[in-house]
Design an enzyme around this catalytic site. Structure first.
Site, PDB file in Angstrom:
ATOM      1  CE1 TYR A 143      -4.030  -2.107   0.103  1.00  0.00           C
ATOM      2  CE2 TYR A 143      -2.541  -3.509   1.624  1.00  0.00           C
ATOM      3  CZ  TYR A 143      -3.689  -3.421   0.820  1.00  0.00           C
ATOM      4  OH  TYR A 143      -4.477  -4.516   0.537  1.00  0.00           O
ATOM      5  CG  HIS A 144       4.698   1.454   0.173  1.00  0.00           C
ATOM      6  ND1 HIS A 144       4.740   0.277   1.106  1.00  0.00           N
ATOM      7  CD2 HIS A 144       5.845   1.166  -0.683  1.00  0.00           C
ATOM      8  CE1 HIS A 144       5.587  -0.462   0.875  1.00  0.00           C
ATOM      9  NE2 HIS A 144       6.388  -0.197  -0.348  1.00  0.00           N
TER      10      HIS A 144
END
Ligand code: TYD
Length: 131
Positions: free
Chosen positions: A47-48
């Site tokens: 999630y980055h």
């Protein structure tokens, strides 16, 4: 940019061996190696995106799904063989899921850890892609 790499596996009756050299099979100088293992059931990671980091993800044992998104194109790769590597360069959002219990995910990177290279907000990521 993301791309699945296939590595040469030297197979004989004893088993298999894969050799990776920097600036050869791995298309950058390797400055950092880390691995993810001992995964709790149903967890997700990532999630980055990174601003500049280059990485190759290799699933050494078990399996994992890696969703990649460069803001224009999305793909999901199931990594389940140590002779495959997912190359991720620059602005790519990544999410890892479906870790098998025995999964060992090796990551080779072209830079040491730097929190300032992370983009942890998806909207911010999209803004950067569109700049
Ligand atoms: P993070 O990159 O957020 O992991 P994931 O995307 O897989 O969830 O890193 C998790 C934690 O580990 C975070 O606190 C930073 C730390 N970390 C390091 O100290 N060195 C490293 O090389 C990496 C990748 C993470």
């Amino acid at each position: 940019m993301f791309q699945l790499l296939s590595f040469k596996s030297v197979d004989d009756h004893r088993g298999s061996l894969v050799a990776l050299e920097e600036c050869n099979e791995v298309p950058f100088e390797i400055k950092r190696v880390y691995y993810i293992y001992g995964n709790t059931k149903n967890i997700t990671r990532g999630y980055h995106a990174h601003k500049a980091l280059k990485q190759v993800l290799i699933c050494l044992a078990g399996s994992v799904k890696v969703k990649v998104d460069d803001g224009r194109e999305k793909n999901t790769y199931e990594l389940l063989s140590p002779d495959k590597g997912l190359l991720i360069e620059g602005l790519v959002w990544r999410e890892m899921s479906h870790f098998s219990e025995n999964c060992v995910l090796l990551v080779l990177a072209d830079a040491v850890f730097d929190e300032d290279d992370y983009i942890r907000d998806y909207d911010n990521f999209i803004r950067k892609v569109n700049k």
